[in-house]
Design a protein around this motif. Structure first.
Motif, PDB file in Angstrom:
ATOM      1  N   VAL A 170      65.884 -69.567  30.160  1.00  0.00           N
ATOM      2  CA  VAL A 170      64.963 -70.277  31.040  1.00  0.00           C
ATOM      3  C   VAL A 170      63.561 -69.728  30.782  1.00  0.00           C
ATOM      4  O   VAL A 170      63.294 -68.542  31.005  1.00  0.00           O
ATOM      5  N   TYR A 171      62.699 -70.591  30.258  1.00  0.00           N
ATOM      6  CA  TYR A 171      61.305 -70.236  29.978  1.00  0.00           C
ATOM      7  C   TYR A 171      60.472 -70.633  31.192  1.00  0.00           C
ATOM      8  O   TYR A 171      60.597 -71.761  31.691  1.00  0.00           O
ATOM      9  N   ILE A 172      59.605 -69.724  31.659  1.00  0.00           N
ATOM     10  CA  ILE A 172      58.817 -69.966  32.874  1.00  0.00           C
ATOM     11  C   ILE A 172      57.370 -69.545  32.644  1.00  0.00           C
ATOM     12  O   ILE A 172      57.109 -68.476  32.086  1.00  0.00           O
ATOM     13  N   GLY A 173      56.441 -70.382  33.073  1.00  0.00           N
ATOM     14  CA  GLY A 173      55.026 -70.052  32.979  1.00  0.00           C
ATOM     15  C   GLY A 173      54.172 -71.132  33.598  1.00  0.00           C
ATOM     16  O   GLY A 173      54.666 -72.039  34.281  1.00  0.00           O
ATOM     17  N   THR A 174      52.896 -71.059  33.346  1.00  0.00           N
ATOM     18  CA  THR A 174      51.944 -72.059  33.822  1.00  0.00           C
ATOM     19  C   THR A 174      52.009 -73.269  32.902  1.00  0.00           C
ATOM     20  O   THR A 174      52.046 -73.124  31.680  1.00  0.00           O
ATOM     21  N   ARG A 175      52.001 -74.447  33.490  1.00  0.00           N
ATOM     22  CA  ARG A 175      52.071 -75.689  32.699  1.00  0.00           C
ATOM     23  C   ARG A 175      50.878 -75.770  31.750  1.00  0.00           C
ATOM     24  O   ARG A 175      49.750 -75.547  32.156  1.00  0.00           O
TER      25      ARG A 175
END
Length: 188
Positions: free
Chosen positions: A164-169
Motif C-alpha cells: 500500500v503506497y501512501i502520500g500526497t496526491r
C-alpha cells in the motif's frame, strides 16, 4: 456550521491514486491508520495481519530487495526492469507491506485469514484517504515471492497481501465511473 462527514459518498467516490509525492503521514497519522486496519473482520481474533512500514532511506534498501527478487525470477532482466524495481518504493513517501500471518486453526481456514488481511489493507487505504492522503494497493510478482517475505524479516507462515503506497496526491483523480449494481447483484 461544521461540515457533516458523508461516509457513503466518501466510499462511493474512493479511487486509487497511483501518483503520489510528499509529504506523507506523520507518526500519529500512521498510528491512526494502523488502528483502523486492526479493526478489520477477524474470526476468533487470530489477528492474521502484519504491517511493515517503509519510509525515508529504507525505501532505497527495499528497492534493492525488489531488484534481487526480480533477478531471482529473471536472471537476464535488463537494466530498465532492474531500475524499475529499484525505484518502485520511491513512488510514495510511505509504503506499507501488508502480510497475511496464517495460523493453523480448525475453525478459521487460511483463505479466511487472507481475506481478513486483505480487509486490513483496504482499511489502511480508507484511513489514509480519510486523512486526505492518496493511496494505491499494488501486488504483482513481488507479492508472490516468499524469499522476499523472509528478506523483510517475515515468518514462514506469512504471505504478502499487497503493498500500500501512501502520500500526497500528485495528479488529478480520474473520474470515478458510475456502475450499475444490477450488473453485479441479483436477488436470490
Amino acid at each position: 456550521m461544521a461540515t457533516v462527514f458523508n461516509g457513503l459518498s466518501f466510499l462511493q467516490q474512493r479511487n486509487s491514486m497511483p501518483r503520489l509525492t510528499g509529504p506523507g503521514p506523520d507518526a500519529a497519522e500512521l498510528e491512526e491508520m494502523l488502528q483502523c486496519a486492526m479493526r478489520s473482520p477477524d474470526h476468533l481474533r487470530l489477528r492474521p495481519w502484519r504491517f511493515l512500514s517503509i519510509q525515508g532511506d529504507r525505501r532505497q534498501a527495499f528497492g534493492e530487495l525488489l531488484r534481487e527478487s526480480l533477478l531471482r525470477r529473471d536472471p537476464e532482466a535488463d537494466q530498465g526492469a532492474q531500475d524499475k524495481a529499484l525505484n518502485a518504493p520511491l513512488r510514495a513517501p510511505l509504503l506499507i507491506t501488508v502480510l497475511a500471518s496464517i495460523t493453523e486453526h480448525p475453525k478459521v481456514p487460511a483463505w479466511e485469514q487472507r481475506l481478513s488481511a486483505g480487509c486490513a489493507a483496504f482499511s489502511l487505504i480508507l484511513a489514509a484517504e480519510a486523512l486526505d492522503y492518496g493511496a494505491v494497493w499494488r501486488t504483482g510478482a513481488f507479492a508472490e515471492d516468499q524469499e522476499l517475505v523472509r528478506d523483510m524479516g517475515g515468518a514462514g507462515n506469512e504471505e504478502i497481501v499487497g503493498f500500500v503506497y501512501i502520500g500526497t496526491r500528485d495528479c488529478t483523480p480520474k473520474a470515478v465511473p458510475t456502475m450499475v449494481s444490477d450488473n453485479f447483484h441479483r436477488v436470490w
